[in-house]
Scaffold this motif. Structure first.
Motif, PDB file in Angstrom:
ATOM      1  N   TYR A  17       0.795  -1.257  -0.065  1.00 55.81           N
ATOM      2  CA  TYR A  17      -0.049   0.051  -0.227  1.00 55.81           C
ATOM      3  C   TYR A  17       0.954   1.271  -0.046  1.00 55.81           C
ATOM      4  CZ  TYR A  17      -3.853   3.059   1.237  1.00 55.81           C
ATOM      5  OH  TYR A  17      -4.841   4.136   1.173  1.00 55.81           O
ATOM      6  N   PHE A 124      -2.672  -0.330  -8.208  1.00 56.42           N
ATOM      7  CA  PHE A 124      -3.288   0.654  -7.101  1.00 56.42           C
ATOM      8  C   PHE A 124      -4.521   1.491  -7.712  1.00 56.42           C
ATOM      9  CE2 PHE A 124       1.061   0.014  -6.348  1.00 56.42           C
ATOM     10  CZ  PHE A 124       1.207  -0.676  -5.060  1.00 56.42           C
ATOM     11  N   TYR A 128     -13.391  -0.425  -6.483  1.00 57.88           N
ATOM     12  CA  TYR A 128     -13.570  -0.503  -5.153  1.00 57.88           C
ATOM     13  C   TYR A 128     -15.070  -0.661  -4.780  1.00 57.88           C
ATOM     14  CZ  TYR A 128     -15.069   4.384  -5.887  1.00 57.88           C
ATOM     15  OH  TYR A 128     -15.687   5.487  -6.332  1.00 57.88           O
ATOM     16  N   ASN A 150      -7.015  -3.123  -1.447  1.00 58.33           N
ATOM     17  CA  ASN A 150      -7.827  -2.223  -0.724  1.00 58.33           C
ATOM     18  C   ASN A 150      -9.241  -2.304  -1.255  1.00 58.33           C
ATOM     19  OD1 ASN A 150      -8.963  -0.308   0.991  1.00 58.33           O
ATOM     20  ND2 ASN A 150      -7.757   1.430   0.132  1.00 58.33           N
ATOM     21  N   THR A 154      -7.945   3.456  -3.436  1.00 54.71           N
ATOM     22  CA  THR A 154      -6.693   3.649  -2.979  1.00 54.71           C
ATOM     23  C   THR A 154      -5.906   4.970  -3.530  1.00 54.71           C
ATOM     24  OG1 THR A 154      -5.753   1.473  -2.721  1.00 54.71           O
ATOM     25  CG2 THR A 154      -4.176   2.890  -3.019  1.00 54.71           C
ATOM     26  N   THR A 156      -4.100   7.464  -5.748  1.00 54.84           N
ATOM     27  CA  THR A 156      -3.119   7.820  -6.637  1.00 54.84           C
ATOM     28  C   THR A 156      -3.273   9.130  -7.395  1.00 54.84           C
ATOM     29  OG1 THR A 156      -4.188   6.760  -8.605  1.00 54.84           O
ATOM     30  CG2 THR A 156      -3.098   5.058  -6.851  1.00 54.84           C
TER      31      THR A 156
END
Length: 229
Positions: A17, A124, A128, A150, A154, A156
């Protein structure tokens, strides 16, 4: 009973992460120099395929406070694919992808296929889960498993406007003392219903721990292999 390995191997430089210390898996003693072999592991409790406890973000229980049977799950797969980068998987999508009543299982694993990006930056920018989907699972007494780093977005540089901040999915689940298994792989190979084993290391106050995640499928795999490393 065929067993599938759903675990990413621990390795130096593996994805973690953002902001987490890098993983190191290096020889510490060698046969030539010492007459025996040992290996040094330097890693965060959330490295690799791992299980999160409520203690990660709340005053809830740590992993060592759960009975060991808690980490053997009757699992159901929810496959809402195809999914785009950073796509929100809402409650309707999770419901439609499930073939069983979530109250009949211990954990729902959401199949995004994003494990195919393991090792590159796109990993990443995964899909989600919507917070209301997490609340629905918690209301049915379900834990959550994902093949991403996740279940929440996440951060970015490619994050989109309107994405939720923080960890609303974690919070909904942890408020109900549920567990989250992250960085699974190969969920596209599991059947709609299977048994998941994801036992953590035992240490006091564990907010999370790497696991060896295994799926007992009950049926022979189509190519006759267990896909273990």
């Amino acid at each position: 009973m065929p067993t599938l390995d759903l675990t990413h191997p621990l390795a130096t430089g593996m994805p973690v992460y953002p902001g987490t210390e890098p993983v190191g898996v290096e020889p510490d003693a060698t046969l030539d120099a010492d007459g025996y072999r040992t290996t040094r592991l330097d890693l965060d409790s959330h490295a690799g395929t791992h299980v999160d406890a409520p203690a990660h973000l709340t005053d809830g229980p740590a992993l060592d406070e759960f009975p060991v049977e808690r980490f053997r799950f009757d699992a159901a797969a929810a496959d809402p694919r195809p999914l785009d980068a950073r796509e929100r998987v809402d409650l309707d999508a999770v419901r439609a992808a499930l073939t069983v009543d979530p109250a009949e299982v211990d954990v729902v694993v959401v199949v995004t296929g994003w494990d195919r990006h393991w090792g590159d930056e796109r990993y990443f920018d995964h899909p989600y889960l919507a917070a209301e989907a997490a609340a629905w699972l918690a209301d049915h007494g379900c834990d959550l498993g994902v093949d991403t780093v996740n279940p929440d977005p996440t951060p970015t540089e490619r994050a989109g406007e309107g994405e939720p901040d923080g960890f609303p999915v974690h919070e909904r689940l942890f408020d109900a003392d549920r567990l989250v298994v992250e960085n699974l792989r190969g969920l596209d190979r599991v059947p709609d219903r299977f048994e998941l084993h994801a036992h953590p290391l035992r240490f006091a106050g564990a907010d999370a721990s790497p696991v060896r995640a295994l799926a007992d499928t009950g049926d022979a795999d189509s190519d006759g292999n267990d896909h273990g490393d």
